[in-house]
Design a protein around this motif. Structure first.
Motif, short mmCIF file in Angstrom:
data_model
loop_
_atom_site.label_atom_id
_atom_site.label_comp_id
_atom_site.label_asym_id
_atom_site.label_seq_id
_atom_site.Cartn_x
_atom_site.Cartn_y
_atom_site.Cartn_z
N TRP A 183 118.67 17.39 45.70
CA TRP A 183 120.04 17.84 45.49
C TRP A 183 120.91 17.78 46.74
O TRP A 183 122.00 17.21 46.71
N GLY A 395 128.75 16.73 45.39
CA GLY A 395 129.02 15.31 45.23
C GLY A 395 128.23 14.72 44.08
O GLY A 395 128.11 15.32 43.01
N PRO A 396 127.62 13.53 44.28
CA PRO A 396 126.96 12.82 43.18
C PRO A 396 125.88 13.60 42.45
O PRO A 396 125.67 13.39 41.26
N THR A 397 125.19 14.49 43.12
CA THR A 397 124.11 15.23 42.45
C THR A 397 124.60 16.51 41.77
O THR A 397 123.82 17.20 41.11
#
Length: 432
Positions: A183, A395-397
């Protein structure tokens, strides 16, 4: 020491832990001083046996039908390490310096016993009096959550982006085979060997140069979700040794100003050396001085007040398994009172439009959601930031974490079973 002698020593240490009711680390250290013949490998193996036995104290005792140190160790070898009865019998064979040979009853329980029908607090290896509080949070999942808290924790590192990138840090530690964690974009994870012995990371050049710090991924996530604003003014009100202070400094790219404070001056002691090693320049440590109010000039000025509140530590049982058996209801009540007082004090430092991030390493609603609810009744000028919005700071996770974590009405909860991290709660409040 032979393997059997290590088991006999483990029984002795477990008995001492129960008799003197001191932290197991202290008892193990004292044992090492009084048994100079034991080498580092012996001490590491002994520590692993004792910690693993305490992790599974309730389930091991249930399996063996009694809660003696010997029974707990035997049950752990069967449940935790998966040894069969004959393998255990070769270790418990009554030879010199080793434990007594297995009795017929012990053999039968090791061969045929199970946890079928065990209550949740036994299957989950936690104190019976905590069953109702954990059921209020996890319902029928509480035994599985507890069982995950009874596993060993990995070794997590946080890359200090003031000194290195994650790729550079991973390359410097390649011989330890670190992998990117699930993560946190700052986290590297090192899986430990079967004996649970951690490598001497603090002797690594990457650590000595301040490129990495030892910090659980859950703790890293908590600071990221708090979202310290670059260039802003931040107060870390319960800074302790400075783990989240250092992370906030890196997240802010050494810009703005962080004030690190802790009411216990002893907890602050390591922070100065850690700040220097990490290359942090935007932190001012405020040390308690008698009755003087060393934070008076910060009232109403902070963009973010971070409250990493003192708590029961139920989310850290993987690392401190003895703590779960020493905790008492009175300690929970005391922590709840302290947390409410700290939150009320923290509110005075938040400026209009600023935020207050409340973090614990507890899984109990009394220390988490109930504290947020109580705060909102006392402070009408604050509103709750929607918990579903908090993971997006990763962000992306973030979206994946939002699914994996337990979203409580007042905040985000991380657990070993759900997120593979220590247990943490994060709730954020905004001042209008």
């Amino acid at each position: 020491m032979t393997p059997a002698a290590r088991l006999a020593a483990a029984i002795e240490v477990i008995q001492s832990v129960e008799t003197v009711r001191r932290p197991v680390a202290d008892v193990l250290k004292e044992w090492g001083r009084s048994h100079r013949f034991a080498g580092s490998g012996d001490r590491a193996a002994l520590s692993s046996l004792v910690y693993d036995a305490l992790r599974r104290r309730a389930s091991a005792a249930w399996l063996m039908g009694e809660e003696t140190p010997r029974a707990v160790l035997l049950g752990m070898l069967r449940l935790g390490r998966g040894l069969d009865v004959e393998t255990i019998a070769t270790l418990f064979d009554g030879t010199r310096y080793g434990p007594a040979a297995l009795s017929d009853d012990e053999r039968a329980r090791l061969a045929e016993g199970s946890l079928d029908g065990a209550p949740a607090f036994v299957a989950g290896d936690y104190p019976e009096w905590l069953d109702a509080p954990l059921a209020a949070v996890f319902g029928e999942e509480r035994a599985r959550e507890g069982a995950a808290l009874a596993e060993r924790a990995p070794l997590d590192l946080r890359v200090n982006t003031l000194k290195a990138t994650p790729a550079e840090a991973a390359a410097a530690l390649a011989h330890l085979e670190p992998v990117a964690a699930a993560w946190s974009p700052l986290a590297l994870r090192i899986q430990l060997p079967a004996d649970g012995k951690a490598p001497p990371v603090t002797a690594e050049p990457a650590y000595l140069k301040g490129e990495v710090e030892i910090q659980d991924e859950g703790s890293q996530i908590a600071a990221i979700l708090a979202a310290p604003p670059p260039g802003g003014q931040v107060l870390d009100l319960c800074a302790g040794g400075g783990g989240k202070t250092l992370e906030c400094a890196a997240l802010m790219d050494n810009a703005g100003q962080i004030y690190a404070y802790d009411a216990d001056i002893r907890r602050l002691a390591p922070i100065h050396e850690r700040l220097a090693r990490a290359g942090v320049r935007n932190v001012q440590v405020r040390t308690p001085r008698g009755r003087a109010d060393v934070l008076a000039d910060l009232a109403g000025r902070m963009d973010l007040v971070l409250v990493d509140a003192p708590c029961t530590g139920t989310g850290t049982w993987r690392r401190n398994p003895d703590a779960k058996w020493r905790i008492r209801p009175g300690a929970l009540a005391e922590r709840v009172r302290d947390q409410a007082a700290i939150l009320d004090a923290a509110a005075t430092y938040v400026k209009p439009g600023g935020r207050l991030a409340y973090i614990t390493c507890s899984l109990l609603d009394e220390e988490n959601g109930a504290q947020i609810r109580g705060f909102l009744t006392r402070h009408a000028g604050f509103t709750l930031v929607p918990p579903a919005d908090l993971p997006l700071a990763l962000g992306p996770t973030g979206l994946a974490l939002r699914t994996a974590a337990l979203l409580r009405p007042e905040g985000v909860m991380l657990t070993p079973r759900r997120t593979g991290t220590d247990g943490f709660f994060v709730g954020v409040l905004a001042r209008g």
